[in-house]
Each structure stands twice: as structure tokens, then as C-alpha cells.
Scaffold this motif. Structure first.
Motif, PDB file in Angstrom:
ATOM      1  N   THR A  63       0.821  -1.209   0.000  1.00 21.55           N
ATOM      2  CA  THR A  63       0.000   0.000   0.000  1.00 21.55           C
ATOM      3  C   THR A  63       0.854   1.257   0.000  1.00 21.55           C
ATOM      4  OG1 THR A  63      -0.083   0.139   2.409  1.00 21.55           O
ATOM      5  CG2 THR A  63      -1.768  -1.214   1.337  1.00 21.55           C
ATOM      6  N   ARG A  64       2.155   1.095   0.289  1.00 20.58           N
ATOM      7  CA  ARG A  64       3.082   2.212   0.397  1.00 20.58           C
ATOM      8  C   ARG A  64       2.581   3.233   1.411  1.00 20.58           C
ATOM      9  NH1 ARG A  64       6.892   1.268  -3.181  1.00 20.58           N
ATOM     10  NH2 ARG A  64       7.921   3.291  -2.979  1.00 20.58           N
ATOM     11  N   THR A  65       2.117   2.716   2.542  1.00 20.41           N
ATOM     12  CA  THR A  65       1.613   3.544   3.632  1.00 20.41           C
ATOM     13  C   THR A  65       2.183   3.047   4.948  1.00 20.41           C
ATOM     14  OG1 THR A  65      -0.467   3.938   2.450  1.00 20.41           O
ATOM     15  CG2 THR A  65      -0.439   4.422   4.807  1.00 20.41           C
ATOM     16  N   ASP A 120       1.840  -0.970   5.265  1.00 20.08           N
ATOM     17  CA  ASP A 120       3.055  -1.738   5.018  1.00 20.08           C
ATOM     18  C   ASP A 120       3.881  -1.896   6.281  1.00 20.08           C
ATOM     19  OD1 ASP A 120       2.695  -2.275   2.323  1.00 20.08           O
ATOM     20  OD2 ASP A 120       3.554  -0.364   1.706  1.00 20.08           O
ATOM     21  N   GLY A 121       3.775  -0.950   7.204  1.00 10.95           N
ATOM     22  CA  GLY A 121       4.561  -1.030   8.419  1.00 10.95           C
ATOM     23  C   GLY A 121       4.181   0.052   9.402  1.00 10.95           C
ATOM     24  N   VAL A 122       4.775  -0.021  10.579  1.00  8.31           N
ATOM     25  CA  VAL A 122       4.441   0.886  11.672  1.00  8.31           C
ATOM     26  C   VAL A 122       5.720   1.444  12.279  1.00  8.31           C
ATOM     27  CG1 VAL A 122       3.347   1.077  13.951  1.00  8.31           C
ATOM     28  CG2 VAL A 122       2.319  -0.385  12.204  1.00  8.31           C
ATOM     29  N   ILE A 123       5.687   2.726  12.606  1.00 11.28           N
ATOM     30  CA  ILE A 123       6.727   3.382  13.403  1.00 11.28           C
ATOM     31  C   ILE A 123       6.036   3.845  14.679  1.00 11.28           C
ATOM     32  CG2 ILE A 123       8.458   5.209  13.483  1.00 11.28           C
ATOM     33  CD1 ILE A 123       8.151   5.373  10.381  1.00 11.28           C
ATOM     34  N   ALA A 124       6.559   3.484  15.835  1.00 13.99           N
ATOM     35  CA  ALA A 124       5.850   3.783  17.078  1.00 13.99           C
ATOM     36  C   ALA A 124       6.791   4.309  18.149  1.00 13.99           C
ATOM     37  CB  ALA A 124       5.131   2.540  17.592  1.00 13.99           C
ATOM     38  N   SER A 125       6.328   5.310  18.870  1.00 11.72           N
ATOM     39  CA  SER A 125       7.041   5.794  20.035  1.00 11.72           C
ATOM     40  C   SER A 125       6.839   4.820  21.190  1.00 11.72           C
ATOM     41  CB  SER A 125       6.505   7.172  20.438  1.00 11.72           C
ATOM     42  OG  SER A 125       6.848   7.483  21.769  1.00 11.72           O
ATOM     43  N   SER A 126       7.874   4.633  21.996  1.00  9.68           N
ATOM     44  CA  SER A 126       7.731   3.737  23.146  1.00  9.68           C
ATOM     45  C   SER A 126       6.676   4.249  24.114  1.00  9.68           C
ATOM     46  CB  SER A 126       9.070   3.604  23.877  1.00  9.68           C
ATOM     47  OG  SER A 126       9.482   4.848  24.423  1.00  9.68           O
TER      48      SER A 126
END
Length: 335
Positions: A63-65, A120-126
Motif C-alpha cells: 500500500t506504500r503507507t 506496510d509497516g508501523v513506526i511507534a514511540s515507546s
């Protein structure tokens, strides 16, 4: 007017369609020379070429998201991190959906009917890690920001050198002559604040005559003001320097000092952490540690792209910088 195609770009650049696909898909390194890649990019820009993302995504199964999960949009740090992540994403034909965990920190509802199908993926703050299970983000390629690298659910972590930041603050205050310290610590249970506390304790452990007290408080100006006021009026020698876990807590500490008739920095030095806009909006301006939030977002998105492509990710911490302003000075002379 007919839509410009990759064949038009290839013809204008004097290359094959395969080369155009490699360059515009950011897969050219090691397969196409830099001058050729630049020629393709220039031709695409001059012709106004826009790739058919829907067809390409269907072909690639992507999805390129990416989803960026943060504790709250009210915190300037995370807004800056989003800016950095979105900049890198745009360069690679990705979009970033920003998802704040409701009420600051805690479980969040799934922002999509099926996160695995929409992302496509996740970036997350702890600080928003509790939201991951609720949105099933831990089932996708995951990059953690500001997270314990030894106990992280992510495929990669992106960290700041927070311990060095706290050491820089401590060294600065010690050089000014301070020996009695009060740590205004965030009550949030998070690796990022644990690192700061551990680094502060370690930095003062072997300093002769150093005294460190700690008070914990909610992460707000009003809560910090109340906690600091109580600590400064407690029995015993008054600290001469307040080391705060972030700039909001530092502003609350300064307000407490003024309410008690104490001058900053003549009677009491105060330091923050983050270097938000707030740090220069108060008087005196805060001595604090500058955290490169946009670079955190950039590194996070770069790391996620590497994870998706199966490439290695840099584990080096991002450097931080002490910014000395007017809220620190030598301690008052002892009577």
C-alpha cells in the motif's frame, strides 16, 4: 492530453523503461549509475511524469503507507518527528498516517478495519507502545522510537543518546558549582525517562558532596509547579539546581520558584530537556538538551524502508546537544 508514460521518460532520458522503473522505484543503486539516475529524475520532472501508484502497489503487494503511532499531537516533539518521517516517505513514494494514542498514553482503537491489509509497516514511540496490540501494529514490520533496544518488539529501534544528554546537563551544573540537586521526574513509566534517571544517578554517584533528591509528577506545567513547590518547602537544605525531565516540567518548576519568591537563576538554576519552542518563550530562557526530533522521524522512516527491503539498519544513537541559556548560573553564596 495523453498521460505521460514511463516510455516517454525513458525516451527523453535515453535509457530503457527498466532503468526508469529502477530509478523511480528507488532500486537503482548498484544497477544504474548516479548520472543516469539523475538524468531519469530530471526527465520525469520536466515531463510531469507521475507513476501509476495503484498499478505498482497491486503488482508489489504494498500500500506504500506507514503508520506513525505517537502519544499525543499536543507534544511538539512528535509533530516534528512526523515532519521528518513524512519527508523521507515522500521521497520514496510512501505516505504516513499519523495516529495519536487517545488521552495521551494508553490503548487505542484500530484506526483501520484491518491494519495488516491497509499498511506496510508501523513506526511507534515507546510512550505509545500500549496502543500497538490494540491496532495489531506488532504484527506488521515495526520500528520503535525511543525504546529499549534489548527488549523491543520492533525489527529495529531508533534512539537518541539520552544518557549523554543528562551527562551534559550534570557536567554543566557541576562546573557551575552546584552540589544539591532536585530531579523533577516524569511519573510516566517509560524507558525514555528511566534512561534519564539512571544517567543522572550515575553521573552524580562519585561526586564528593553531591546530594540528589527526586520528586515525580505528571507531565504538565501545573503538576510540575505543585510538585516543585512542595519539594522546595520541605524540611532540609534547599537544592540549588532543578534537573527536569522535559521543558514543560522545567517551566512548571520556574513558576514554583517565582511563587516562593526565588529568582531563576540567581537563587535556583533550572534545566529542561527537549528544546521545544517553549524553552525560548519563557523568561529566563531555558538551558536544556536539544533533541533532533525531525531527525528521529527521518531515521525511523529510513529504518522502516530498510526493514521492508531486508536491508540492515543502523543501530547508532542520534547525538543530542546541551543548549546553555539564562536559567542556569552558579549557586548562591552560602550564608
Amino acid at each position: 492530453m495523453a498521460r505521460t508514460t514511463s516510455k516517454d521518460v525513458a525516451r527523453a532520458a535515453g535509457v530503457s523503461q527498466a532503468a526508469v522503473s529502477l530509478v523511480l522505484g528507488d532500486k537503482w543503486r548498484g544497477r544504474v549509475s548516479e548520472p543516469t539516475a539523475q538524468r531519469v529524475r530530471d526527465a520525469a520532472r520536466q515531463l510531469g511524469y507521475r507513476p501509476n501508484l495503484a498499478a505498482r502497489n497491486l503488482r508489489l503487494g504494498r500500500t506504500r503507507t506507514a503508520l506513525l503511532v505517537v502519544p499525543a499531537l499536543t507534544n511538539e516533539f512528535f509533530a516534528r518527528a512526523y515532519t521528518g518521517a513524512a519527508r523521507i516517505a515522500a521521497e520514496h513514494g510512501f505516505g504516513v498516517v499519523l495516529y495519536p494514542s487517545p488521552e495521551g498514553i494508553g490503548p487505542a482503537r484500530d484506526p483501520f478495519d484491518s491494519a495488516a491489509a491497509a499498511l506496510d509497516g508501523v513506526i511507534a514511540s515507546s510512550m505509545a507502545a500500549d496502543a500497538l496490540a490494540a491496532i495489531r501494529g506488532d504484527e506488521l514490520p515495526l520500528v520503535m522510537l525511543d525504546s529499549n533496544p534489548d527488549d523491543s518488539p520492533g525489527a529495529a529501534t531508533v534512539n537518541l543518546d539520552l544518557a549523554d544528554g543528562m551527562r551534559q546537563i550534570t557536567d554543566h551544573l557541576l562546573a557551575l558549582g552546584h552540589r544539591r540537586f532536585l530531579h523533577i521526574a516524569s511519573a510516566i513509566s517509560s524507558w525514555t525517562f528511566e534512561v534519564r534517571a539512571q544517567a543522572l544517578t550515575a553521573a552524580l554517584r562519585d561526586v564528593p558532596g553531591a546530594d540528589l533528591r527526586t520528586v515525580t509528577t505528571e507531565l504538565s506545567i501545573d503538576a510540575s509547579r505543585a510538585a516543585t513547590e512542595a519539594a522546595l518547602t520541605a524540611p532540609g537544605p534547599r537544592p540549588t539546581a532543578l534537573i527536569c525531565d522535559d521543558d514543560f516540567l522545567a517551566v512548571g518548576a520556574c513558576k514554583a520558584a517565582r511563587r516562593l519568591g526565588l529568582r531563576v537563576p540567581e537563587d535556583l538554576s533550572v534545566t529542561g530537556f527537549d528544546d521545544l519552542t517553549l524553552a525560548t518563550a519563557v523568561d529566563p530562557e531555558l538551558t536544556t538538551v536539544r533533541l533532533p526530533a525531525e531527525h528521529v522521524g527521518e531515521r525511523g522512516m529510513t529504518a522502516l524502508l530498510a526493514v521492508l527491503d531486508g536491508r540492515p539498519v543502523s543501530a547508532a544513537d542520534l547525538p543530542v546537544q546541551l543548549v546553555m541559556r539564562d536559567s542556569t548560573a552558579p549557586p548562591p553564596a552560602q550564608p
